[in-house]
Design an enzyme around this catalytic site. Structure first.
Site, PDB file in Angstrom:
ATOM      1  N   ASP A   2      34.723  42.508  32.525  1.00 46.08           N
ATOM      2  CA  ASP A   2      33.489  41.878  33.023  1.00 46.08           C
ATOM      3  C   ASP A   2      32.628  42.885  33.787  1.00 46.08           C
ATOM      4  O   ASP A   2      31.518  42.562  34.217  1.00 46.08           O
ATOM      5  CB  ASP A   2      33.777  40.616  33.839  1.00 46.08           C
ATOM      6  CG  ASP A   2      34.658  40.859  35.048  1.00 46.08           C
ATOM      7  OD1 ASP A   2      35.070  42.014  35.282  1.00 46.08           O
ATOM      8  OD2 ASP A   2      34.945  39.876  35.766  1.00 46.08           O
ATOM      9  N   SER A   3      33.104  44.131  33.897  1.00 45.29           N
ATOM     10  CA  SER A   3      32.242  45.220  34.380  1.00 45.29           C
ATOM     11  C   SER A   3      31.010  45.344  33.495  1.00 45.29           C
ATOM     12  O   SER A   3      30.010  45.949  33.890  1.00 45.29           O
ATOM     13  CB  SER A   3      33.007  46.548  34.396  1.00 45.29           C
ATOM     14  OG  SER A   3      33.620  46.790  33.145  1.00 45.29           O
ATOM     15  N   ASP A  48      38.361  39.929  29.416  1.00 48.52           N
ATOM     16  CA  ASP A  48      38.418  39.422  30.791  1.00 48.52           C
ATOM     17  C   ASP A  48      38.022  37.952  30.838  1.00 48.52           C
ATOM     18  O   ASP A  48      37.017  37.552  30.235  1.00 48.52           O
ATOM     19  CB  ASP A  48      37.424  40.198  31.675  1.00 48.52           C
ATOM     20  CG  ASP A  48      38.097  41.247  32.533  1.00 48.52           C
ATOM     21  OD1 ASP A  48      39.343  41.243  32.651  1.00 48.52           O
ATOM     22  OD2 ASP A  48      37.356  42.076  33.106  1.00 48.52           O
ATOM     23  N   LYS A  51      42.768  39.052  30.552  1.00 48.94           N
ATOM     24  CA  LYS A  51      43.065  39.565  31.893  1.00 48.94           C
ATOM     25  C   LYS A  51      42.393  38.648  32.906  1.00 48.94           C
ATOM     26  O   LYS A  51      41.288  38.159  32.665  1.00 48.94           O
ATOM     27  CB  LYS A  51      42.555  41.005  32.047  1.00 48.94           C
ATOM     28  CG  LYS A  51      42.762  41.582  33.455  1.00 48.94           C
ATOM     29  CD  LYS A  51      42.540  43.092  33.508  1.00 48.94           C
ATOM     30  CE  LYS A  51      41.098  43.497  33.578  1.00 48.94           C
ATOM     31  NZ  LYS A  51      40.337  42.985  34.739  1.00 48.94           N
ATOM     32  N   GLU A  65      42.039  38.000  37.462  1.00 43.33           N
ATOM     33  CA  GLU A  65      42.207  38.646  38.768  1.00 43.33           C
ATOM     34  C   GLU A  65      42.982  37.752  39.741  1.00 43.33           C
ATOM     35  O   GLU A  65      42.735  36.553  39.810  1.00 43.33           O
ATOM     36  CB  GLU A  65      40.823  38.951  39.373  1.00 43.33           C
ATOM     37  CG  GLU A  65      40.032  39.961  38.574  1.00 43.33           C
ATOM     38  CD  GLU A  65      38.703  40.331  39.229  1.00 43.33           C
ATOM     39  OE1 GLU A  65      38.437  39.892  40.375  1.00 43.33           O
ATOM     40  OE2 GLU A  65      37.927  41.052  38.592  1.00 43.33           O
ATOM     41  N   GLU A 109      43.599  48.092  41.110  1.00 46.99           N
ATOM     42  CA  GLU A 109      42.301  48.736  41.339  1.00 46.99           C
ATOM     43  C   GLU A 109      42.164  49.138  42.810  1.00 46.99           C
ATOM     44  O   GLU A 109      42.400  48.324  43.711  1.00 46.99           O
ATOM     45  CB  GLU A 109      41.172  47.763  40.958  1.00 46.99           C
ATOM     46  CG  GLU A 109      39.784  48.355  41.195  1.00 46.99           C
ATOM     47  CD  GLU A 109      38.661  47.621  40.470  1.00 46.99           C
ATOM     48  OE1 GLU A 109      38.939  46.722  39.659  1.00 46.99           O
ATOM     49  OE2 GLU A 109      37.502  47.973  40.736  1.00 46.99           O
TER      50      GLU A 109
HETATM   51  O1  KIV Z   1      35.985  44.745  34.227  1.00 47.18           O
HETATM   52  C1  KIV Z   1      36.560  45.859  34.205  1.00 47.18           C
HETATM   53  O2  KIV Z   1      36.067  46.838  33.641  1.00 47.18           O
HETATM   54  C2  KIV Z   1      37.852  45.971  34.870  1.00 47.18           C
HETATM   55  C3  KIV Z   1      38.358  47.359  35.116  1.00 47.18           C
HETATM   56  C4  KIV Z   1      37.706  47.895  36.338  1.00 47.18           C
HETATM   57  C5  KIV Z   1      39.815  47.376  35.218  1.00 47.18           C
HETATM   58  O3  KIV Z   1      38.423  45.002  35.235  1.00 47.18           O
END
Ligand code: KIV
Length: 261
Positions: free
Chosen positions: A46-47, A85, A113, A115, A182
């Site tokens: 989600d970056s 994500d 993934k 958090e 992280e």
């Molecule tokens: O969203 C993302 O790119 C991430 C990485 C920073 C691990 O979660």
């Protein structure tokens, strides 16, 4: 290989090595290029909210954004494991987490993934029990950046380190195949790696402190020059070349003789 087989093969690297390589990818060409380089896992992170969509942080990212970019990466049919994500607000309880994980899988993700630690364990269990591999994410949690008032290093005190271990163990018991850490201080990241049964994948945790590393693609190739995290280790700096190519194009087009007629 199926997503489950790829995730199991990555999990086995905890002991067999070599270190796991993970890069973010948000589109088809990047996914193909990184896959050609033999990267183990492509994270549609989600970056993308920041480095692709221009938001200030990941709290603006929606499931629709994620589905769109996961589908683009999946169209590359990479050998690498495609991880999507779960964006903020998409996993408030086990049933919703599973329903949204299934949507990511329908879009082409092979794993998801999310958090957080202890409070996510039941959600992880629901997703894993449905046959979808889950990667955890602990330490600095970008989806909580507003609550935390910034990006801060984690695992600096014995109490923080113990809480990280407790959260990580809950995730492992719930069935994650790996955990991203992280911005955890290197000593703590190394210690967590020694304590956990699944691979730890570090970002901003120092070098060789985890069982693998993940990097944000734009940090690696230098295409988002407006913010580069202090821990980033660019291997290329493409943004000046992109601007130069556009400028060369402009010069060529504007210096052309006017078309006849
Ligand atoms: O969203 C993302 O790119 C991430 C990485 C920073 C691990 O979660």
């Amino acid at each position: 290989m199926t997503g489950l087989e790829k995730a199991a093969a990555l999990a086995a690297r905890k002991h067999a090595g070599p270190p796991v390589t993970m890069l973010t990818a948000y589109d088809y060409p990047t996914a193909r290029l990184f896959d050609d380089a033999g990267i183990d896992a492509l994270l549609v992170g989600d970056s993308l909210g920041m480095v692709v969509l221009g938001y200030p942080d990941t709290t603006h990212v929606t499931l629709e954004h994620m589905l769109h970019h996961v589908a683009a990466v999946a169209r590359a049919k990479p050998k690498a494991l495609v991880i999507g994500d779960l964006s903020i607000g998409t996993y408030p309880d086990p049933a919703t987490a599973l329903a949204n994980a299934r949507k990511l899988v329908e879009a082409g993700a092979e794993a998801v993934k999310l958090e957080g630690g202890l409070r996510q364990a039941a959600k992880v269990r629901a997703i894993v029990d449905a046959g979808i591999p889950v990667c955890g994410h602990l330490g600095m949690l970008p989806q909580r950046v507003l609550e935390e008032g910034g990006y801060r290093k984690k695992g600096k005190t014995p109490e923080q380190s113990a809480a990280l271990l407790e959260g990580a163990q809950a995730l492992v018991e719930a069935g994650v195949f790996a955990i991203v850490f992280e911005s955890v201080v290197p000593k703590t990241a190394e210690w967590l790696t020694s304590q956990l049964a699944v691979p730890t994948i570090g970002i901003g945790c120092g070098e060789h402190t985890c069982d693998g590393e993940v990097a944000v693609a734009t940090d690696l190739i230098g295409t988002f020059p407006w913010f580069v995290p202090p821990f980033a280790k660019p291997e290329a700096n493409l943004s000046p070349q992109i601007t130069a190519a556009a400028a060369a194009y402009k010069a060529r087009v504007q210096n052309c003789p006017a078309p006849l007629g």
